[in-house]
Write a protein that holds these residues in place. Structure first.
Motif, mmCIF file in Angstrom:
data_model
loop_
_atom_site.group_PDB
_atom_site.id
_atom_site.type_symbol
_atom_site.label_atom_id
_atom_site.label_comp_id
_atom_site.label_asym_id
_atom_site.label_seq_id
_atom_site.Cartn_x
_atom_site.Cartn_y
_atom_site.Cartn_z
ATOM 1 N N LYS A 119 0.710 -1.233 -0.027
ATOM 2 C CA LYS A 119 0.022 0.039 0.215
ATOM 3 C C LYS A 119 0.872 1.292 0.030
ATOM 4 N N GLY A 158 -3.619 1.302 -3.502
ATOM 5 C CA GLY A 158 -3.910 2.619 -2.718
ATOM 6 C C GLY A 158 -3.716 3.957 -3.408
ATOM 7 N N CYS A 168 -6.538 -1.232 -2.136
ATOM 8 C CA CYS A 168 -5.916 -2.312 -1.969
ATOM 9 C C CYS A 168 -6.990 -3.370 -1.565
ATOM 10 N N ASN A 189 -9.063 -3.568 1.967
ATOM 11 C CA ASN A 189 -8.680 -2.260 2.529
ATOM 12 C C ASN A 189 -10.212 -1.699 2.952
#
Length: 314
Positions: free
Chosen positions: A199, A222, A228, A231
């Motif tokens: 990330k 990210g 991601c 996430n």
């Protein structure tokens, strides 16, 4: 058109400030003795055929280690060596040109404020020297278009004055160090076409760059790249996460309605057809069922007639 190896005696010119070997045909390694140039401010060895590793001795470059632009006057001596594609023009007009932020820039009076290292477009291997982190006053670092491997040094955030960083077109791997987000002066960044993963550190500084800065690293994710997998903490930047939630809710609702429909179907089959099938197979049940209907109908008929008679007499 100079060829051969960079001579080791170059490190004996201790008072040199600017060394520009850009665009020649030097090969071999970067000599360790180059770190004896403690007053060096500009070190440009780009566009040559240099190979081997970068020597890990840059903690000796005391001028580049200072955040201010002042340095001791070394006294009368050779301070500039320019052996580049523009050498004649530089000699005639008294200035030098260097790559800065991806463009060719000419420096005259302001040359003394520039602190630059450019080793780009060679065949350098190995990892980025950890001693680079000691150069707190360095303005520009370009190691692009080599064959460097390993990770970006964790302490890169100590290069507080860094304004331009280009590590593109190498074979660097691992995560982007979180300390990179601490270089608030960073205006130009290029980490594209490496093997970086993980990330991108969350910071206004790093997220403000265009996605092309991180392109060609399949493992990176990210902002400003796609988020991601898994996430859940990153704030949504589009409506897609909410749309996905609605879609999931719709799927759950659809599954529930399917279960209800199946239950109704089985209830109809076992309830309705169970009774009708029994009546069709058992004649006695069928007769008793219809006789009960007749009795109920007679009872209702009697009740209605009695009620009407009472209403008329009243």
């Amino acid at each position: 058109m100079l060829a051969g190896e960079i001579p080791t005696w170059i490190g004996e010119i201790y008072n040199m400030h600017y060394l520009n070997f850009r665009g020649n045909k030097f090969h071999g390694s970067i000599p360790q003795e180059i770190c004896n140039l403690t007053y060096i401010q500009v070190l440009d060895l780009s566009i040559n055929n240099l190979s081997s590793i970068i020597p890990d001795c840059f903690s000796n470059l005391t001028v580049m280690a200072r955040k201010n632009s002042q340095f001791p006057n070394p006294g009368p001596s050779i301070s500039t060596v320019i052996i580049s594609q523009n050498a004649e023009e530089n000699k005639r007009y008294g200035y030098s040109s260097f790559q800065w932020k991806g463009h060719e820039w000419e420096y005259k009076q302001n040359l003394k404020f520039l602190k630059l290292i450019d080793f780009s477009s060679n065949r350098l291997t190995g990892s980025i020297p950890r001693s680079f982190s000691y150069m707190k006053g360095l303005n520009s670092l370009d190691l692009s278009r080599n064959s460097l491997t390993g990770n970006i040094i964790e302490d890169i955030g100590k290069m507080e004055m860094l304004n331009s960083l280009d590590l593109s077109y190498n074979q660097l791997s691992g995560k982007i160090p979180t300390s990179l987000a601490e270089i608030y002066s960073l205006g130009v960044l290029d980490l594209s076409n490496n093997n970086l993963s993980g990330k991108i550190p969350t910071s206004t500084q790093l997220q403000s760059f265009n996605a092309s800065v991180y392109a060609g690293n399949d493992g990176l994710c990210g902002d400003p790249l796609p988020r991601c997998p898994g996430n859940r903490l990153r704030p949504p930047t589009t409506n897609h996460p909410r749309e996905n939630t609605n879609e999931k809710d719709d799927n759950v609702g659809l599954s529930f309605m399917q279960e209800v429909g199946i239950s109704i179907a089985f209830g109809f089959i076992f309830g309705f057809w169970g009774v009708i099938g029994t009546f069709m197979l058992k004649k006695s049940w069928r007769i008793a069922f219809f006789n009960s209907f007749d009795a109920i109908g007679d009872w209702f008929y009697v009740r209605i007639v009695v009620s009407l008679s009472k209403w008329r007499h009243n």
